[in-house]
Design an enzyme around this catalytic site. Structure first.
Site, PDB file in Angstrom:
ATOM      1  N   ILE A 264       7.984 -21.845  -2.310  1.00 12.23           N
ATOM      2  CA  ILE A 264       7.023 -21.872  -1.243  1.00 12.23           C
ATOM      3  C   ILE A 264       5.600 -21.941  -1.888  1.00 12.23           C
ATOM      4  O   ILE A 264       5.365 -21.022  -2.564  1.00 12.23           O
ATOM      5  CB  ILE A 264       7.225 -20.417  -0.418  1.00 12.23           C
ATOM      6  CG1 ILE A 264       8.758 -20.201   0.262  1.00 12.23           C
ATOM      7  CG2 ILE A 264       6.185 -20.212   0.492  1.00 12.23           C
ATOM      8  CD1 ILE A 264       8.986 -19.132   1.004  1.00 12.23           C
TER       9      ILE A 264
ATOM     10  N   TYR B 111       0.559  -1.135   0.041  1.00  7.25           N
ATOM     11  CA  TYR B 111      -0.110  -0.072  -0.134  1.00  7.25           C
ATOM     12  C   TYR B 111       0.674   1.218   0.071  1.00  7.25           C
ATOM     13  O   TYR B 111       0.587   2.190  -0.699  1.00  7.25           O
ATOM     14  CB  TYR B 111      -1.037  -0.042   1.154  1.00  7.25           C
ATOM     15  CG  TYR B 111      -2.078   1.198   0.995  1.00  7.25           C
ATOM     16  CD1 TYR B 111      -2.977   1.297   0.138  1.00  7.25           C
ATOM     17  CD2 TYR B 111      -1.656   2.445   1.813  1.00  7.25           C
ATOM     18  CE1 TYR B 111      -3.941   2.261   0.095  1.00  7.25           C
ATOM     19  CE2 TYR B 111      -2.531   3.294   1.665  1.00  7.25           C
ATOM     20  CZ  TYR B 111      -3.718   3.190   0.790  1.00  7.25           C
ATOM     21  OH  TYR B 111      -4.533   4.347   0.712  1.00  7.25           O
TER      22      TYR B 111
ATOM     23  N   LYS C 186      11.575 -14.746  -1.656  1.00  5.27           N
ATOM     24  CA  LYS C 186      10.477 -15.552  -2.427  1.00  5.27           C
ATOM     25  C   LYS C 186      10.052 -14.783  -3.397  1.00  5.27           C
ATOM     26  O   LYS C 186       9.440 -13.591  -3.354  1.00  5.27           O
ATOM     27  CB  LYS C 186       9.157 -15.798  -1.364  1.00  5.27           C
ATOM     28  CG  LYS C 186       8.127 -16.563  -2.017  1.00  5.27           C
ATOM     29  CD  LYS C 186       6.912 -16.559  -0.852  1.00  5.27           C
ATOM     30  CE  LYS C 186       5.626 -17.339  -1.699  1.00  5.27           C
ATOM     31  NZ  LYS C 186       4.616 -17.277  -0.596  1.00  5.27           N
TER      32      LYS C 186
END
Length: 290
Positions: free
Chosen positions: A202, A106, A160
């Protein structure tokens, strides 16, 4: 430390909306029994955005306590650096082996702000940190140049990568320090990501078929490309089904249909449409999961 298959484990809920603690323990055992080497609680798939502070830490505590072999990489990201530091220190105190920290969402910080954010977290804890780059949810991408700067920060151990940009993943894997690990953050891109230097994934789909994803990652890390291609081809329809609606709606629904702990969603997530549910059931049935 971070090569292999990690499961971004769901957070099962009771009908009254509370965390299903016994169900979570059952899911941890299911994952370990099927060869998963890392568990990631309180990520996107774990509905971390709707867990309050105490619930967040309780989920981490349960997973740490129940896991007997798997390393626990606790999700502790936040868009306020102070909150991310607070959660990270608390997860370390609970016994997490490492942290997964999402790029601030955000706010859309500049690359310099992203670096300072992770410097602050790394300076506050003594366990490794995996950076989570997922522009589709955060609104900003950590490009290769910025990620390579962060790879030099003591304590930043990997990323990741869920940008979907294979060229970016390849650039990071090619130039990062040898002890820095790139992990795929997208089940559909595990094989190509590993082909350009990632060491594992993941995974979302490993919530329901952990053994299959473990076999795929092992094949890639062993250089058995043809075997990996075959295993990946077998998984394509199931992976697609896990993303027919916003994650974790399909995977939690799949676990529920399979009779495993899952439970309801927390708003603003809600049950999937009847048409998608019917499609999901057909896919699960084709894999012999129901």
């Amino acid at each position: 430390m971070f090569s292999g298959c990690a499961t971004a484990i769901i957070t099962p809920m009771r009908r009254d909306g509370a965390i299903d603690e016994d169900g979570l323990r059952e899911l941890v055992r299911f994952q370990e029994d099927n060869g998963i080497s890392m568990l990631v609680p309180c990520g996107t798939t774990g509905e971390s955005a709707t867990l309050d502070y105490q619930e967040h830490l309780r989920v981490i505590e349960i997973v740490v306590d129940e896991a007997k072999r798997a390393r626990v990489v606790a999700g502790t990201g936040a868009n306020a650096t102070s909150e991310a530091v607070h959660l990270s220190k608390a997860a370390q105190d609970l016994g997490a082996h490492a942290l997964l920290s999402v790029s601030p969402y955000y706010n859309k910080p500049t690359p310099a702000g992203v670096v300072k954010h992770f410097e602050a977290i790394a300076g506050a804890v003594d366990i490794p940190i995996i950076v989570y780059n997922i522009p589709s949810r955060t609104g900003s991408n950590i490009n290769a140049a910025t990620m390579l700067k962060m790879a030099e920060i003591p304590g930043i151990a990997g990323v990741k990568e869920a940008s979907g940009d294979l060229a970016q993943m390849a650039a990071i894997a090619a130039s990062a320090p040898k002890d820095f690990t790139v992990l795929s953050g997208d089940d559909a891109l595990t094989v190509p990501a590993m082909a350009v230097g990632a060491k594992g994934v993941i995974s979302v789909v490993s919530n329901i078929v952990p053994d299959r994803v473990v076999s795929l990652v092992k094949a890639m890390n062993a250089g058995k490309l043809e075997e990996a291609r075959r295993l990946n081809a077998d998984l394509i329809p199931l992976v697609a089904a896990m993303f027919i609606e916003t994650n974790p709606i399909p995977v939690k629904t799949a676990l529920r249909v399979m009779g495993k702990p899952s439970g309801p969603f927390r708003l603003p997530l809600c049950d999937m449409s009847e048409a998608n549910l019917d499609s999901l059931r057909k896919t699960l049935s084709s894999y012999g999961l129901i």
